[in-house]
Scaffold this active site. Structure first.
Site, PDB file in Angstrom:
ATOM      1  N   ASP A 273      74.927 -24.990  29.368  1.00 33.09           N
ATOM      2  CA  ASP A 273      73.790 -25.649  28.714  1.00 33.09           C
ATOM      3  C   ASP A 273      72.473 -25.011  29.119  1.00 33.09           C
ATOM      4  O   ASP A 273      71.424 -25.362  28.601  1.00 33.09           O
ATOM      5  CB  ASP A 273      73.780 -27.154  29.078  1.00 33.09           C
ATOM      6  CG  ASP A 273      72.751 -27.929  28.271  1.00 33.09           C
ATOM      7  OD1 ASP A 273      72.225 -28.950  28.763  1.00 33.09           O
ATOM      8  OD2 ASP A 273      72.430 -27.489  27.148  1.00 33.09           O
ATOM      9  N   SER A 294      68.891 -31.568  23.671  1.00 35.62           N
ATOM     10  CA  SER A 294      70.231 -31.349  23.117  1.00 35.62           C
ATOM     11  C   SER A 294      70.739 -32.663  22.550  1.00 35.62           C
ATOM     12  O   SER A 294      70.596 -33.709  23.184  1.00 35.62           O
ATOM     13  CB  SER A 294      71.185 -30.902  24.228  1.00 35.62           C
ATOM     14  OG  SER A 294      70.602 -29.883  24.988  1.00 35.62           O
ATOM     15  N   GLN A 344      76.405 -26.357  20.207  1.00 34.29           N
ATOM     16  CA  GLN A 344      75.464 -27.452  20.522  1.00 34.29           C
ATOM     17  C   GLN A 344      74.430 -27.554  19.396  1.00 34.29           C
ATOM     18  O   GLN A 344      74.030 -26.522  18.824  1.00 34.29           O
ATOM     19  CB  GLN A 344      74.750 -27.152  21.840  1.00 34.29           C
ATOM     20  CG  GLN A 344      73.652 -28.149  22.206  1.00 34.29           C
ATOM     21  CD  GLN A 344      73.004 -27.872  23.546  1.00 34.29           C
ATOM     22  OE1 GLN A 344      71.779 -27.745  23.628  1.00 34.29           O
ATOM     23  NE2 GLN A 344      73.770 -27.790  24.605  1.00 34.29           N
TER      24      GLN A 344
HETATM   25  C1  LIG Z   1      63.691 -27.736  27.985  1.00 36.45           C
HETATM   26  C2  LIG Z   1      65.204 -27.715  28.424  1.00 36.45           C
HETATM   27  C3  LIG Z   1      66.101 -28.524  27.485  1.00 36.45           C
HETATM   28  C4  LIG Z   1      67.563 -28.359  27.924  1.00 36.45           C
HETATM   29  C5  LIG Z   1      68.459 -29.163  27.027  1.00 36.45           C
HETATM   30  C6  LIG Z   1      68.713 -30.436  27.742  1.00 36.45           C
HETATM   31  O1  LIG Z   1      69.380 -30.470  28.747  1.00 36.45           O
HETATM   32  S1  LIG Z   1      68.010 -31.859  27.119  1.00 36.45           S
HETATM   33  C7  LIG Z   1      68.871 -33.047  28.060  1.00 36.45           C
HETATM   34  C8  LIG Z   1      70.094 -33.524  27.287  1.00 36.45           C
HETATM   35  N1  LIG Z   1      69.693 -34.213  26.051  1.00 36.45           N
HETATM   36  C9  LIG Z   1      69.077 -35.438  26.119  1.00 36.45           C
HETATM   37  O2  LIG Z   1      68.813 -35.986  27.200  1.00 36.45           O
HETATM   38  C10 LIG Z   1      68.743 -36.131  24.791  1.00 36.45           C
HETATM   39  C11 LIG Z   1      69.146 -37.599  24.923  1.00 36.45           C
HETATM   40  N2  LIG Z   1      68.970 -38.290  23.622  1.00 36.45           N
HETATM   41  C12 LIG Z   1      67.750 -38.858  23.341  1.00 36.45           C
HETATM   42  O3  LIG Z   1      66.814 -38.816  24.140  1.00 36.45           O
HETATM   43  C13 LIG Z   1      67.636 -39.518  21.991  1.00 36.45           C
HETATM   44  O4  LIG Z   1      68.934 -39.710  21.410  1.00 36.45           O
HETATM   45  C14 LIG Z   1      66.785 -38.642  20.998  1.00 36.45           C
HETATM   46  C15 LIG Z   1      65.377 -38.450  21.568  1.00 36.45           C
HETATM   47  C16 LIG Z   1      67.461 -37.281  20.821  1.00 36.45           C
HETATM   48  C17 LIG Z   1      66.720 -39.363  19.653  1.00 36.45           C
HETATM   49  O5  LIG Z   1      66.236 -40.653  19.912  1.00 36.45           O
HETATM   50  P1  LIG Z   1      65.245 -41.314  18.871  1.00 36.45           P
HETATM   51  O6  LIG Z   1      65.770 -41.159  17.503  1.00 36.45           O
HETATM   52  O7  LIG Z   1      64.952 -42.677  19.335  1.00 36.45           O
HETATM   53  O8  LIG Z   1      63.932 -40.467  19.137  1.00 36.45           O
HETATM   54  P2  LIG Z   1      63.063 -39.585  18.122  1.00 36.45           P
HETATM   55  O9  LIG Z   1      63.770 -38.324  17.845  1.00 36.45           O
HETATM   56  O10 LIG Z   1      62.636 -40.391  16.955  1.00 36.45           O
HETATM   57  O11 LIG Z   1      61.814 -39.297  19.058  1.00 36.45           O
HETATM   58  C18 LIG Z   1      62.027 -38.599  20.260  1.00 36.45           C
HETATM   59  C19 LIG Z   1      60.705 -38.201  20.794  1.00 36.45           C
HETATM   60  O12 LIG Z   1      60.092 -37.258  19.920  1.00 36.45           O
HETATM   61  C20 LIG Z   1      58.888 -37.816  19.388  1.00 36.45           C
HETATM   62  N3  LIG Z   1      58.865 -37.498  17.971  1.00 36.45           N
HETATM   63  C21 LIG Z   1      59.605 -38.062  17.000  1.00 36.45           C
HETATM   64  N4  LIG Z   1      59.326 -37.489  15.810  1.00 36.45           N
HETATM   65  C22 LIG Z   1      58.378 -36.552  16.059  1.00 36.45           C
HETATM   66  C23 LIG Z   1      57.671 -35.613  15.256  1.00 36.45           C
HETATM   67  N5  LIG Z   1      57.879 -35.530  13.917  1.00 36.45           N
HETATM   68  N6  LIG Z   1      56.759 -34.817  15.842  1.00 36.45           N
HETATM   69  C24 LIG Z   1      56.550 -34.897  17.168  1.00 36.45           C
HETATM   70  N7  LIG Z   1      57.184 -35.742  18.007  1.00 36.45           N
HETATM   71  C25 LIG Z   1      58.093 -36.558  17.450  1.00 36.45           C
HETATM   72  C26 LIG Z   1      58.988 -39.300  19.593  1.00 36.45           C
HETATM   73  O13 LIG Z   1      57.697 -39.829  19.752  1.00 36.45           O
HETATM   74  C27 LIG Z   1      59.783 -39.393  20.860  1.00 36.45           C
HETATM   75  O14 LIG Z   1      58.905 -39.217  21.949  1.00 36.45           O
HETATM   76  P3  LIG Z   1      58.778 -40.419  22.969  1.00 36.45           P
HETATM   77  O15 LIG Z   1      60.150 -40.568  23.539  1.00 36.45           O
HETATM   78  O16 LIG Z   1      57.750 -39.936  23.937  1.00 36.45           O
HETATM   79  O17 LIG Z   1      58.357 -41.605  22.133  1.00 36.45           O
END
Ligand SMILES: CCCCCC(=O)SCCNC(=O)CCNC(=O)[C@H](O)C(C)(C)COP(=O)(O)OP(=O)(O)OC[C@H]1O[C@@H](n2cnc3c(N)ncnc32)[C@H](O)[C@@H]1OP(=O)(O)O
Length: 359
Positions: A273, A294, A344
């Protein structure tokens, strides 16, 4: 301090002759009578690695504590026993996805018999992991068939699932049907600089802007438990659209040894990852990421390998759109064997970035 639960030591205090790695892999064995699985790794070679520097991925990050049948916690491994600090957390401040997947596979692996091996996993990241609190891993034994066993693991924090992970294990089977792609031709690891050496080289550039210097210094300070040697890394200051492909050599930092194939699969889950999702951003230099995470992660384990030996990570992104990007990866052993395939999808929210030079 060995992990223990109700008096039963899950990770026997490593005696003088017992390396932490093999002591740890014993928790993935059903009984202490079984030898560590060596033929499964397919590499009889003794590692040339410094056997005193056990990988923190095995001695700590992937070393779960058994709380009850099929219930584990990463509490004592969530804090690095050596520095007392939390393990590497991406700048996104969410728990690193590879850590949650690797720990979920450890939990699943502890519920299956010794003579079956992980062949695939599929998971969804449903909530961001909180690096400040432990993660509970709840294993559901879905089915134990004659040749395959399936497990479902829920990673839980604050009473809610942050990850749901299904994994499948198969007993060793031979088959006349076998094929694989051919490994890409790339420079060997000893012809390349590590990521740290590359950053040091960039930092010596007198024309580097202060802002970029700060960013690179922060990157250098991150204690990622993975060694990386990028192949054809883009010149850091070039702001051009790159092909959505990248190759780098990768291995766990430190020594793991022959150990147990299940352990190497858990380490590979962690490794797979790292720097994976960014492959989908390579063509889009003109945008700045506001949010990136992710959404899911899948892996298929094809052949025995050693996660503490260099493997080529071939990454490509065939598609991005609707605020999502798909990345696919293949981990190749140096002898050309395709060991692991990964896929992914991630979510990206971006904005146009100011057109500024890095120099
Ligand atoms: C950089 C290294 C990355 C490495 C990869 C990883 O390991 S990442 C780690 C593993 N993956 C994760 O932990 C993801 C876990 N899953 C989640 O957190 C959630 O399921 C999800 C965020 C993906 C989806 O949840 P939701 O549908 O409720 O969230 P949503 O996608 O609507 O919004 C997520 C965040 O993006 C913002 N957001 C939403 N739409 C947006 C847009 N058009 N333009 C800008 N920002 C936006 C929101 O305000 C929110 O920030 P706020 O939350 O501030 O309001």
């Amino acid at each position: 301090m060995a992990a223990s639960s109700g008096g039963k030591k899950l990770l026997p205090e490593p005696s003088k002759g017992t390396s932490a790695a093999s002591a740890h892999s014993s928790i993935l064995r059903k009984s202490s009578s079984e030898k560590p699985v060596t033929e499964a790794t397919g590499s009889g070679s003794k590692s040339s690695r410094n056997e005193d520097l056990h990988s923190v991925l095995v001695t700590s990050v992937l070393n779960l504590e058994r709380l009850d049948l099929d219930l584990y916690s990463n509490e004592h491994s969530n804090r690095c026993t050596f520095t007392g600090t939390h393990h590497w957390v991406p700048r996104s401040r969410m728990l690193f996805g590879g850590q949650i997947v690797g720990q979920a596979l450890v939990a699943a692996a502890m519920s299956v018999s010794e003579n079956i091996y992980a062949h695939s996993l599929h998971c969804y990241f449903v909530r961001a992991g909180d690096p400040k609190v432990p993660v509970l891993y709840q294993v559901d034994r879905i089915r134990d068939g004659k040749s395959f066993s399936v497990r479902s693991v829920k990673a839980i924090q604050h009473g809610n699932p942050i990850l749901i992970c299904q994994s499948s294990f198969q007993r060793k089977m031979e088959s006349p049907i076998h094929h694989q792609f051919t490994m890409p031709v790339v420079p060997s690891p000893n012809e390349l600089l590590t990521q740290e050496e590359l950053i040091q080289k960039y930092l010596r550039d007198p024309a580097l802007t202060e802002k970029y210097k700060v960013g690179l210094t922060k990157l250098l300070a991150e204690e990622v438990p993975i060694e990386i040697k990028p192949i054809n890394p883009p010149e850091y200051y070039r702001r051009v659209a790159l092909e959505s492909k990248q190759h780098f050599w990768v291995r766990a930092r430190g020594y793991i040894g022959e150990g147990n194939m299940k352990l190497h699969c858990c380490v590979a889950a962690y490794i797979s990852d790292y720097s994976f999702l960014r492959t989908a951003l390579l063509p889009h230099f003109q945008y700045k990421v506001k949010f990136m995470a992710s959404l899911d992660h899948s892996m298929w384990f094809h052949a025995p390998f050693r996660s503490d030996e260099w493997m080529l990570y071939e990454c490509e992104s065939p598609w991005a759109g609707s605020c999502r990007g798909l990345v696919q990866g293949r981990l190749w052993k140096q002898d050309g064997v395709l060991a692991v395939s990964c896929a992914q999808e991630g979510v990206f929210y971006v904005k146009p970035s100011a057109a500024e030079s890095k120099l």
